[in-house]
Design a protein around this motif. Structure first.
Motif, PDB file in Angstrom:
ATOM      1  N   ALA A 195      66.093  68.193   4.717  1.00 38.17           N
ATOM      2  CA  ALA A 195      65.367  68.815   5.825  1.00 38.17           C
ATOM      3  C   ALA A 195      63.884  68.912   5.506  1.00 38.17           C
ATOM      4  N   THR A 196      63.563  69.029   4.211  1.00 38.54           N
ATOM      5  CA  THR A 196      62.163  69.152   3.797  1.00 38.54           C
ATOM      6  C   THR A 196      61.893  68.274   2.586  1.00 38.54           C
ATOM      7  N   PHE A 197      60.631  67.932   2.399  1.00 39.46           N
ATOM      8  CA  PHE A 197      60.193  67.222   1.191  1.00 39.46           C
ATOM      9  C   PHE A 197      59.533  68.234   0.257  1.00 39.46           C
ATOM     10  N   SER A 198      60.338  69.138  -0.269  1.00 37.13           N
ATOM     11  CA  SER A 198      59.809  70.151  -1.175  1.00 37.13           C
ATOM     12  C   SER A 198      59.436  69.500  -2.505  1.00 37.13           C
ATOM     13  N   PRO A 199      58.657  70.179  -3.349  1.00 32.50           N
ATOM     14  CA  PRO A 199      58.314  69.622  -4.663  1.00 32.50           C
ATOM     15  C   PRO A 199      59.560  69.271  -5.476  1.00 32.50           C
ATOM     16  N   GLU A 200      60.616  70.104  -5.366  1.00 33.89           N
ATOM     17  CA  GLU A 200      61.843  69.841  -6.107  1.00 33.89           C
ATOM     18  C   GLU A 200      62.525  68.567  -5.614  1.00 33.89           C
ATOM     19  N   ILE A 201      62.499  68.351  -4.302  1.00 37.50           N
ATOM     20  CA  ILE A 201      63.100  67.144  -3.737  1.00 37.50           C
ATOM     21  C   ILE A 201      62.313  65.914  -4.176  1.00 37.50           C
ATOM     22  N   LYS A 202      60.999  66.016  -4.179  1.00 38.68           N
ATOM     23  CA  LYS A 202      60.168  64.886  -4.605  1.00 38.68           C
ATOM     24  C   LYS A 202      60.415  64.548  -6.069  1.00 38.68           C
TER      25      LYS A 202
END
Length: 415
Positions: A195-202
């Protein structure tokens, strides 16, 4: 654009038509050609955008072409089926929903799929895996259990999908995900949906994806324009009374209600039933059988209200759901986006109503700042807020939040 232009097989196009879908959504238009071309994909899409079909359809296409080629060359596969694709999901409900989509779209294809998750006996799942499957949808923990019991071989996997990756990280699945990846072939296609491109996802994407094509079909943390959002100020002790009144007065037939706790979900469902409103609760402490029954009863209209916690409701896909009520505002503002994304799906409109007491004004402010939305405030005769009630220690005052609200042009009145 129509689905015909995406290069899908006749069998898949027929299945899409039977689902009454006319044209691909933006995420499907962008993702399907990239996946069919073999690219790794990192996609951000809000709930209700057709995300599941955007990876299920090309996976079925790739797999059906492989099987057609084998059949053309009269190659007979001996032994059990080789696992082609693994789709990881954070919750049982989302895994089951993905599995349902796969079955709908592969009805005319010689493809076998299976959904596995924890909370139920592992033995029937092991039995079903004996003959092999083409596509496996799983929660991370149960997949590792099956691997440890030598019930599944991951060495043949060609495609890995991480669906709702942000939620998997929130739920602490990162170590399980890394263990699974270490057991997969190095050469494979990776698809990450979040749902989001958070720093953790990146950070996660950098360790999994190879030169991914990035897709973002909506602004981060945005809410669907198909969902009308309202806030109803109410004293905490009168929330349940107001909710029952709104359901009865407006003759709502299907409403998904969110609470913060499992106890709160159980208690509210009991209270609604006492008020003559058929309701059931769904949360992590319920057995899978009870959760499945509650959802089925809700979809079939046998109950009016389904009371859920955030984790239990993640991945619920309910056709034409008209109303979502935030009985309690979530502590994490991003969860609000996921909650109201249950309605307003597939070109349908929906309403999200938040019942907000004085202790939740800080959370309301955080949600409006995150979504860049000013919710329309509504009132109901007989439920005026008691101005003498002060917020608990640590909560923002009414004045500091209300002072930032525009004039009465935002306010609607319900009689």
């Amino acid at each position: 654009m129509s689905f015909d232009t995406l290069g899908l097989t006749t069998e898949i196009l027929s299945a899409i038509q039977q689902q009454h879908f006319v044209s691909p959504t933006p995420i499907q238009q962008q993702a399907i050609p990239l996946i069919l071309a073999g690219h790794d994909v990192m996609a951000s899409a809000q709930t209700g955008t057709g995300k599941t079909a955007s990876f299920v359809l090309p996976i079925l296409q790739q797999l059906s072409l492989i099987k057609a080629k084998l059949d053309k060359n009269k190659v007979i596969q001996k032994g059990k089926r080789r696992l082609y694709s693994v789709i990881l999901a954070p919750t049982r409900e989302l895994a089951a929903q993905i599995g349902e989509n796969i079955r709908d779209y592969s009805r005319d294809l010689p493809i076998r799929s299976l959904v596995v998750f924890g909370g139920v006996s592992i033995n029937p799942q092991m039995m079903k895996l004996r003959g092999g499957v083409d596509i496996l949808v799983a929660t991370p923990g149960r997949l590792l259990d099956l691997v440890q019991k030598n019930a599944i071989d991951l060495s043949t996997v060609k495609t890995l999908v991480l669906d709702e990756a942000d939620r998997m990280l929130d739920m602490g699945f990162i170590h399980d995900i890394r263990r699974i990846i270490n057991k997969l072939p190095t050469k494979r296609q990776n698809l990450l949906f979040s749902a989001t491109f958070s720093p953790e996802i990146k950070t996660l994407s950098q360790t999994i994806l190879r030169q991914p094509k990035v897709i973002a079909v909506s602004k981060e943390n945005s809410t669907s324009t198909q969902v009308s959002q309202f806030v109803h100020r109410v004293d905490k002790r009168r929330k349940r009374e107001l909710l029952s009144y709104l359901i009865g007065k407006n003759q709502w037939q299907q409403v998904l209600i969110f609470t913060r706790t499992k106890y709160g979900a159980n208690h509210l469902a009991d209270q609604l039933n006492k008020d003559g409103i058929k309701a059931m609760a769904i949360h992590g402490d319920k057995s899978q059988g009870a959760r499945t029954k509650a959802l089925a009863n809700f979809k079939q209209g046998q109950i009016t209200a389904l009371v859920a916690t955030d984790i239990a409701a993640r991945g619920l896909d309910i056709d034409l759901l008209p109303y979502v009520v935030n009985y309690d505002l979530p502590h994490v503002a991003e969860d609000y986006v996921h909650r109201i994304g249950r309605t307003g799906r597939a070109q349908n409109r929906g309403q999200a109503i938040s019942l907000v007491c004085v202790d939740e004004l800080a959370q309301l402010k955080a949600i409006e700042q995150l979504t860049k939305t000013n919710m329309t405030e509504i009132t109901t005769d007989g439920f005026a807020v008691d101005p003498t009630i002060q917020p608990k220690s640590g909560a923002k005052s009414v004045v500091s939040n209300k002072a930032k609200r525009p004039s009465s042009a935002r306010y609607h009145h319900q009689k």
